[in-house]
Design a protein around this motif. Structure first.
Motif, PDB file in Angstrom:
ATOM      1  N   ILE A 186     -27.371  -4.665  52.014  1.00  7.75           N
ATOM      2  CA  ILE A 186     -28.336  -4.566  50.917  1.00  7.75           C
ATOM      3  C   ILE A 186     -28.431  -3.131  50.414  1.00  7.75           C
ATOM      4  CG2 ILE A 186     -30.799  -4.739  50.337  1.00  7.75           C
ATOM      5  CD1 ILE A 186     -30.872  -7.297  52.032  1.00  7.75           C
ATOM      6  N   SER A 187     -28.361  -2.162  51.320  1.00  4.15           N
ATOM      7  CA  SER A 187     -28.347  -0.751  50.901  1.00  4.15           C
ATOM      8  C   SER A 187     -27.134  -0.466  50.021  1.00  4.15           C
ATOM      9  CB  SER A 187     -28.325   0.170  52.132  1.00  4.15           C
ATOM     10  OG  SER A 187     -29.525   0.062  52.863  1.00  4.15           O
ATOM     11  N   GLN A 188     -25.986  -1.042  50.396  1.00  3.96           N
ATOM     12  CA  GLN A 188     -24.774  -0.869  49.594  1.00  3.96           C
ATOM     13  C   GLN A 188     -24.931  -1.498  48.216  1.00  3.96           C
ATOM     14  OE1 GLN A 188     -21.464  -2.429  51.866  1.00  3.96           O
ATOM     15  NE2 GLN A 188     -21.984  -1.200  53.652  1.00  3.96           N
ATOM     16  N   LEU A 189     -25.551  -2.681  48.182  1.00  3.71           N
ATOM     17  CA  LEU A 189     -25.763  -3.364  46.914  1.00  3.71           C
ATOM     18  C   LEU A 189     -26.696  -2.566  45.998  1.00  3.71           C
ATOM     19  CD1 LEU A 189     -26.090  -7.060  48.134  1.00  3.71           C
ATOM     20  CD2 LEU A 189     -24.372  -6.196  46.538  1.00  3.71           C
ATOM     21  N   LEU A 190     -27.769  -2.037  46.577  1.00  4.26           N
ATOM     22  CA  LEU A 190     -28.695  -1.225  45.780  1.00  4.26           C
ATOM     23  C   LEU A 190     -27.967  -0.039  45.159  1.00  4.26           C
ATOM     24  CD1 LEU A 190     -31.792  -1.171  48.174  1.00  4.26           C
ATOM     25  CD2 LEU A 190     -31.614  -2.420  46.024  1.00  4.26           C
ATOM     26  N   ASP A 191     -27.084   0.565  45.940  1.00  2.00           N
ATOM     27  CA  ASP A 191     -26.331   1.719  45.457  1.00  2.00           C
ATOM     28  C   ASP A 191     -25.325   1.307  44.387  1.00  2.00           C
ATOM     29  OD1 ASP A 191     -25.552   4.544  45.634  1.00  2.00           O
ATOM     30  OD2 ASP A 191     -23.667   3.746  46.420  1.00  2.00           O
ATOM     31  N   LYS A 192     -24.575   0.240  44.644  1.00  3.42           N
ATOM     32  CA  LYS A 192     -23.553  -0.198  43.689  1.00  3.42           C
ATOM     33  C   LYS A 192     -24.156  -0.677  42.378  1.00  3.42           C
ATOM     34  CE  LYS A 192     -19.617  -1.552  46.557  1.00  3.42           C
ATOM     35  NZ  LYS A 192     -18.661  -2.644  46.845  1.00  3.42           N
ATOM     36  N   CYS A 193     -25.282  -1.383  42.469  1.00  2.00           N
ATOM     37  CA  CYS A 193     -25.906  -1.944  41.266  1.00  2.00           C
ATOM     38  C   CYS A 193     -26.846  -0.958  40.586  1.00  2.00           C
ATOM     39  CB  CYS A 193     -26.669  -3.220  41.626  1.00  2.00           C
ATOM     40  SG  CYS A 193     -25.625  -4.518  42.310  1.00  2.00           S
ATOM     41  N   GLN A 194     -27.049   0.201  41.232  1.00  2.00           N
ATOM     42  CA  GLN A 194     -27.895   1.251  40.668  1.00  2.00           C
ATOM     43  C   GLN A 194     -29.311   0.733  40.377  1.00  2.00           C
ATOM     44  OE1 GLN A 194     -25.839   3.415  37.458  1.00  2.00           O
ATOM     45  NE2 GLN A 194     -23.950   2.470  38.165  1.00  2.00           N
ATOM     46  N   VAL A 195     -29.872   0.004  41.352  1.00  2.00           N
ATOM     47  CA  VAL A 195     -31.233  -0.490  41.229  1.00  2.00           C
ATOM     48  C   VAL A 195     -32.035  -0.029  42.434  1.00  2.00           C
ATOM     49  CG1 VAL A 195     -30.588  -2.486  39.829  1.00  2.00           C
ATOM     50  CG2 VAL A 195     -30.672  -2.714  42.319  1.00  2.00           C
ATOM     51  N   ARG A 196     -33.356  -0.194  42.340  1.00  3.56           N
ATOM     52  CA  ARG A 196     -34.252   0.409  43.329  1.00  3.56           C
ATOM     53  C   ARG A 196     -34.594  -0.503  44.494  1.00  3.56           C
ATOM     54  NH1 ARG A 196     -39.180   2.253  40.335  1.00  3.56           N
ATOM     55  NH2 ARG A 196     -39.575   0.011  40.256  1.00  3.56           N
ATOM     56  N   ASP A 197     -34.716  -1.819  44.236  1.00  2.26           N
ATOM     57  CA  ASP A 197     -35.222  -2.680  45.291  1.00  2.26           C
ATOM     58  C   ASP A 197     -34.709  -4.108  45.141  1.00  2.26           C
ATOM     59  OD1 ASP A 197     -36.735  -3.864  43.241  1.00  2.26           O
ATOM     60  OD2 ASP A 197     -38.463  -2.584  43.640  1.00  2.26           O
ATOM     61  N   ARG A 198     -35.180  -4.980  46.050  1.00  3.32           N
ATOM     62  CA  ARG A 198     -34.695  -6.355  46.090  1.00  3.32           C
ATOM     63  C   ARG A 198     -35.055  -7.139  44.832  1.00  3.32           C
ATOM     64  NH1 ARG A 198     -33.937  -7.586  51.939  1.00  3.32           N
ATOM     65  NH2 ARG A 198     -33.987  -9.819  51.480  1.00  3.32           N
ATOM     66  N   THR A 199     -36.245  -6.859  44.283  1.00  7.07           N
ATOM     67  CA  THR A 199     -36.641  -7.552  43.063  1.00  7.07           C
ATOM     68  C   THR A 199     -35.641  -7.287  41.953  1.00  7.07           C
ATOM     69  OG1 THR A 199     -38.985  -7.382  43.640  1.00  7.07           O
ATOM     70  CG2 THR A 199     -38.460  -7.802  41.333  1.00  7.07           C
ATOM     71  N   GLN A 200     -35.245  -6.019  41.803  1.00  7.98           N
ATOM     72  CA  GLN A 200     -34.300  -5.689  40.749  1.00  7.98           C
ATOM     73  C   GLN A 200     -32.897  -6.202  41.064  1.00  7.98           C
ATOM     74  OE1 GLN A 200     -34.854  -1.475  40.037  1.00  7.98           O
ATOM     75  NE2 GLN A 200     -36.736  -1.844  38.890  1.00  7.98           N
ATOM     76  N   LEU A 201     -32.564  -6.329  42.338  1.00  3.25           N
ATOM     77  CA  LEU A 201     -31.302  -6.987  42.697  1.00  3.25           C
ATOM     78  C   LEU A 201     -31.317  -8.444  42.231  1.00  3.25           C
ATOM     79  CD1 LEU A 201     -30.264  -5.876  46.313  1.00  3.25           C
ATOM     80  CD2 LEU A 201     -29.013  -5.493  44.178  1.00  3.25           C
ATOM     81  N   ALA A 202     -32.448  -9.124  42.446  1.00  2.54           N
ATOM     82  CA  ALA A 202     -32.565 -10.519  42.015  1.00  2.54           C
ATOM     83  C   ALA A 202     -32.448 -10.625  40.497  1.00  2.54           C
ATOM     84  CB  ALA A 202     -33.893 -11.110  42.487  1.00  2.54           C
ATOM     85  N   ILE A 203     -33.085  -9.699  39.779  1.00  3.65           N
ATOM     86  CA  ILE A 203     -32.986  -9.689  38.325  1.00  3.65           C
ATOM     87  C   ILE A 203     -31.538  -9.484  37.903  1.00  3.65           C
ATOM     88  CG2 ILE A 203     -33.620  -8.414  36.238  1.00  3.65           C
ATOM     89  CD1 ILE A 203     -36.269  -7.756  37.656  1.00  3.65           C
ATOM     90  N   PHE A 204     -30.864  -8.552  38.580  1.00  2.00           N
ATOM     91  CA  PHE A 204     -29.453  -8.303  38.263  1.00  2.00           C
ATOM     92  C   PHE A 204     -28.638  -9.582  38.432  1.00  2.00           C
ATOM     93  CE2 PHE A 204     -25.111  -7.508  39.382  1.00  2.00           C
ATOM     94  CZ  PHE A 204     -24.704  -6.625  38.398  1.00  2.00           C
ATOM     95  N   TYR A 205     -28.893 -10.318  39.511  1.00  2.00           N
ATOM     96  CA  TYR A 205     -28.141 -11.556  39.744  1.00  2.00           C
ATOM     97  C   TYR A 205     -28.321 -12.523  38.572  1.00  2.00           C
ATOM     98  CZ  TYR A 205     -26.784 -16.077  41.518  1.00  2.00           C
ATOM     99  OH  TYR A 205     -26.199 -17.322  41.629  1.00  2.00           O
ATOM    100  N   TYR A 206     -29.568 -12.708  38.140  1.00  2.09           N
ATOM    101  CA  TYR A 206     -29.826 -13.649  37.059  1.00  2.09           C
ATOM    102  C   TYR A 206     -29.244 -13.161  35.728  1.00  2.09           C
ATOM    103  CZ  TYR A 206     -32.752 -16.424  40.110  1.00  2.09           C
ATOM    104  OH  TYR A 206     -33.192 -17.227  41.133  1.00  2.09           O
ATOM    105  N   GLN A 207     -29.161 -11.846  35.546  1.00  2.00           N
ATOM    106  CA  GLN A 207     -28.567 -11.310  34.320  1.00  2.00           C
ATOM    107  C   GLN A 207     -27.051 -11.489  34.309  1.00  2.00           C
ATOM    108  OE1 GLN A 207     -30.067  -7.282  34.601  1.00  2.00           O
ATOM    109  NE2 GLN A 207     -31.497  -7.620  32.926  1.00  2.00           N
ATOM    110  N   GLU A 208     -26.427 -11.300  35.468  1.00  2.63           N
ATOM    111  CA  GLU A 208     -24.971 -11.258  35.504  1.00  2.63           C
ATOM    112  C   GLU A 208     -24.297 -12.577  35.891  1.00  2.63           C
ATOM    113  OE1 GLU A 208     -23.069  -8.648  34.600  1.00  2.63           O
ATOM    114  OE2 GLU A 208     -24.952  -7.758  33.941  1.00  2.63           O
ATOM    115  N   TYR A 209     -25.026 -13.413  36.641  1.00  2.00           N
ATOM    116  CA  TYR A 209     -24.377 -14.606  37.195  1.00  2.00           C
ATOM    117  C   TYR A 209     -24.928 -15.905  36.662  1.00  2.00           C
ATOM    118  CZ  TYR A 209     -22.157 -11.441  40.501  1.00  2.00           C
ATOM    119  OH  TYR A 209     -21.413 -10.425  41.062  1.00  2.00           O
ATOM    120  N   GLN A 210     -25.967 -15.864  35.815  1.00  2.00           N
ATOM    121  CA  GLN A 210     -26.555 -17.103  35.309  1.00  2.00           C
ATOM    122  C   GLN A 210     -26.305 -17.243  33.810  1.00  2.00           C
ATOM    123  OE1 GLN A 210     -28.386 -19.461  37.459  1.00  2.00           O
ATOM    124  NE2 GLN A 210     -27.030 -18.235  38.737  1.00  2.00           N
TER     125      GLN A 210
END
Length: 210
Positions: A186-210
């Motif tokens: 998850i730390s790697q994902l936060l770094d790669k996706c350039q986001v701050r936390d899990r909520t923004q990771l979830a938002i990224f998923y819905y933006q990119e994969y849905q």
């Protein structure tokens, strides 16, 4: 024991919420306040596990309080509670990294929501979830969407699990990994996706994969 601070400009609501939460043996209310400025000062003073805050409070808002708290304590866990299902508030809360946003009338959901956000999950009431797909794809106030690069199959699986609201223990069990390994991913994902936390990771998923 989950330590909670409650802030609502209606003192009767504050006391009612305190009664509801303290009926649960796993929650203790360490402070109550009635304004956005009190939300900030109480959080910094008490450092609770969860801040439960109303949105509209006189001249200021719970969003403004959340912004100031997260500026000083980036890993603060904030659950917003309101009677207003307002798209602008929801979008702003998501962009800030607030962990949850519930409609105040749904009292039965508050204790489970506090339990969930204290365990690292993000929680949004059914009224909010119904709108997520609608505005998550609309242009936001951010200048540009973050982009992930070269995600491995395992990283994509963990990103999906985060988007589904699973905590580290649940992800570890489903993917046969240790919790420490999940945290590293998850730390790697936060770094790669350039986001701050899990909520923004979830938002990224819905933006990119849905």
């Amino acid at each position: 024991m989950i330590r909670v601070v409650i802030v609502d400009d209606d003192r009767l609501v504050t006391e009612s919420l305190k009664t509801i939460l303290e009926a649960s043996e796993e929650i203790t209310v360490t402070g109550t306040g009635h304004s956005a400025s009190e939300a900030v000062s109480l959080f910094l003073q008490e450092r609770p596990d969860v801040l439960l805050s109303d949105i509209r409070m006189g001249e200021s808002t719970g969003i403004q309080a959340a912004k100031e708290i997260l500026r000083q304590v980036p890993d603060a866990v904030i659950l917003l509670l309101t009677t207003f299902s307002d798209d602008d508030y929801i979008r702003e809360a998501l962009e800030l990294g607030v962990k949850g946003y519930l409609i105040k009338q749904n009292l039965s959901a508050i204790v489970p929501a506090i339990r969930a956000v204290s365990n690292g999950q993000s929680v949004f009431g059914t009224e909010i979830v119904g709108k997520l797909n609608e505005f998550i794809h609309q242009p936001s106030s951010s200048s540009e969407k973050p982009k992930c690069i070269e995600l491995s199959e395992r990283e994509e699986a963990i990103l999906l699990a985060v988007a589904n609201g699973k905590n580290n223990k649940e992800i570890a069990q489903s993917l046969f990994l240790s919790e420490g390994t999940v945290r590293n991913y998850i730390s790697q994902l936060l770094d790669k996706c350039q986001v701050r936390d899990r909520t923004q990771l979830a938002i990224f998923y819905y933006q990119e994969y849905q």
